[in-house]
Scaffold this active site. Structure first.
Site, mmCIF file in Angstrom:
data_model
loop_
_atom_site.group_PDB
_atom_site.id
_atom_site.type_symbol
_atom_site.label_atom_id
_atom_site.label_comp_id
_atom_site.label_asym_id
_atom_site.label_seq_id
_atom_site.Cartn_x
_atom_site.Cartn_y
_atom_site.Cartn_z
ATOM 1 N N ASP A 1 5.864 7.464 34.239
ATOM 2 C CA ASP A 1 4.996 6.415 34.964
ATOM 3 C C ASP A 1 4.359 6.986 36.096
ATOM 4 O O ASP A 1 4.873 7.686 36.799
ATOM 5 C CB ASP A 1 5.842 5.235 35.462
ATOM 6 C CG ASP A 1 5.344 3.917 35.909
ATOM 7 O OD1 ASP A 1 4.521 4.302 36.895
ATOM 8 O OD2 ASP A 1 5.586 2.937 35.296
ATOM 9 N N ASN B 1 8.251 -5.872 30.607
ATOM 10 C CA ASN B 1 7.405 -6.928 31.323
ATOM 11 C C ASN B 1 6.502 -7.478 30.327
ATOM 12 O O ASN B 1 5.524 -6.858 29.778
ATOM 13 C CB ASN B 1 6.633 -6.806 32.576
ATOM 14 C CG ASN B 1 7.715 -6.324 33.741
ATOM 15 O OD1 ASN B 1 8.837 -6.790 33.784
ATOM 16 N ND2 ASN B 1 7.322 -5.163 34.223
ATOM 17 N N VAL C 1 -0.321 -3.934 32.902
ATOM 18 C CA VAL C 1 -0.947 -3.523 31.654
ATOM 19 C C VAL C 1 -0.729 -4.011 30.507
ATOM 20 O O VAL C 1 0.611 -4.019 30.052
ATOM 21 C CB VAL C 1 -0.493 -1.798 31.687
ATOM 22 C CG1 VAL C 1 -1.328 -1.120 30.821
ATOM 23 C CG2 VAL C 1 -0.668 -1.126 32.956
ATOM 24 N N HIS D 1 4.586 -2.218 26.619
ATOM 25 C CA HIS D 1 5.420 -1.102 26.854
ATOM 26 C C HIS D 1 6.964 -1.210 27.235
ATOM 27 O O HIS D 1 7.027 -2.369 27.973
ATOM 28 C CB HIS D 1 4.843 -0.043 27.786
ATOM 29 C CG HIS D 1 4.202 -0.809 28.930
ATOM 30 N ND1 HIS D 1 3.395 -1.797 29.132
ATOM 31 C CD2 HIS D 1 4.924 -0.871 30.402
ATOM 32 C CE1 HIS D 1 3.366 -2.268 30.583
ATOM 33 N NE2 HIS D 1 4.251 -1.854 31.252
ATOM 34 N N HIS E 1 10.047 0.053 29.909
ATOM 35 C CA HIS E 1 10.168 1.015 31.253
ATOM 36 C C HIS E 1 11.662 1.396 30.892
ATOM 37 O O HIS E 1 12.668 0.692 30.660
ATOM 38 C CB HIS E 1 10.138 0.383 32.259
ATOM 39 C CG HIS E 1 8.697 -0.469 32.911
ATOM 40 N ND1 HIS E 1 8.288 0.302 34.171
ATOM 41 C CD2 HIS E 1 8.165 -1.278 32.489
ATOM 42 C CE1 HIS E 1 6.974 -0.303 34.198
ATOM 43 N NE2 HIS E 1 6.954 -1.296 33.265
HETATM 44 P P1 AMP Z 1 3.918 -3.356 34.041
HETATM 45 O O1 AMP Z 1 4.081 -3.895 35.169
HETATM 46 O O2 AMP Z 1 5.201 -3.453 33.181
HETATM 47 O O3 AMP Z 1 2.812 -3.799 33.297
HETATM 48 O O4 AMP Z 1 4.013 -1.715 34.144
HETATM 49 C C1 AMP Z 1 3.078 -1.150 34.307
HETATM 50 C C2 AMP Z 1 3.169 0.399 34.895
HETATM 51 O O5 AMP Z 1 2.188 1.284 34.249
HETATM 52 C C3 AMP Z 1 3.461 0.631 36.065
HETATM 53 O O6 AMP Z 1 4.589 1.008 36.380
HETATM 54 C C4 AMP Z 1 2.332 1.539 36.503
HETATM 55 O O7 AMP Z 1 2.605 2.506 37.539
HETATM 56 C C5 AMP Z 1 1.851 2.147 35.302
HETATM 57 N N1 AMP Z 1 0.634 2.820 35.031
HETATM 58 C C6 AMP Z 1 -0.496 2.111 35.180
HETATM 59 N N2 AMP Z 1 -1.381 3.074 34.541
HETATM 60 C C7 AMP Z 1 -0.882 4.237 34.499
HETATM 61 C C8 AMP Z 1 -1.272 5.644 33.972
HETATM 62 N N3 AMP Z 1 -2.638 6.020 33.718
HETATM 63 N N4 AMP Z 1 -0.540 6.624 33.749
HETATM 64 C C9 AMP Z 1 0.829 6.162 34.036
HETATM 65 N N5 AMP Z 1 1.237 5.245 34.211
HETATM 66 C C10 AMP Z 1 0.674 4.242 34.455
#
Ligand code: AMP
Ligand code: ZN
Length: 133
Positions: free
Chosen positions: A30, A86, A95, A99, A101
């Site tokens: 992340d 999430n 995003v 995915h 975490h």
């Molecule tokens: P969520 O809130 O569960 O959708 O988590 C999205 C996560 O993606 C966040 O913790 C961001 O820091 C991470 N994130 C977004 N873009 C990137 C990226 N290009 N590379 C790595 N992590 C990312």
């Protein structure tokens, strides 16, 4: 899918710190980690939510989650690990490519990591009925 940053990461078009990959899923760090080794595991196929796609998409993620958790455990030796997924903006999804975490945990690291309980706790039998009848 065009415009999806995680699709671009799993195909290698966008940069990421990949720590595990197989035919169906990719695990990468992340970019705004909550802890050392905070990793995201995403299927190669674009699926927005946990309830989209089919079970195979979740199985693909689960296999990679298992391998990645073992890797994090072996290399970073955390005391524990929090797995979080999430789905939907209400859950904090940012995003919209499925995915999971994986957040390595250490005693006393101060993370809480669970939504607070509502004051009016639901009757579990009613909830069960709503879900099963
Ligand atoms: P969520 O809130 O569960 O959708 O988590 C999205 C996560 O993606 C966040 O913790 C961001 O820091 C991470 N994130 C977004 N873009 C990137 C990226 N290009 N590379 C790595 N992590 C990312
Ligand atoms: Zn995508």
């Amino acid at each position: 899918m065009a415009g999806c940053i995680f699709c671009a990461i799993v195909t290698g078009e966008a940069p990421a710190h990949v720590i595990y990959a197989d035919d169906d899923a990719v695990a990468f760090l992340d970019r705004r980690p909550s802890a050392l080794g905070h990793t995201l595991v995403a299927p190669r196929r674009h699926v927005e939510h946990l309830w989209d796609g089919d079970a195979e998409d979740v199985v693909a993620v689960a296999r990679a989650v298992h391998a990645t958790a073992a890797l994090l455990h072996d290399r970073l030796q955390p005391d524990g690990l929090t797995m979080r997924q999430n789905t939907g903006a209400a859950s904090g999804q940012d995003v919209f490519h499925l995915h999971v975490h994986l957040v390595p945990r250490w005693h006393g690291d101060g993370h809480i990591g669970w939504p607070t309980r509502p004051d009016d706790l639901p009757d579990l039998a009613e909830v069960q009925a709503r879900l099963t009848r």
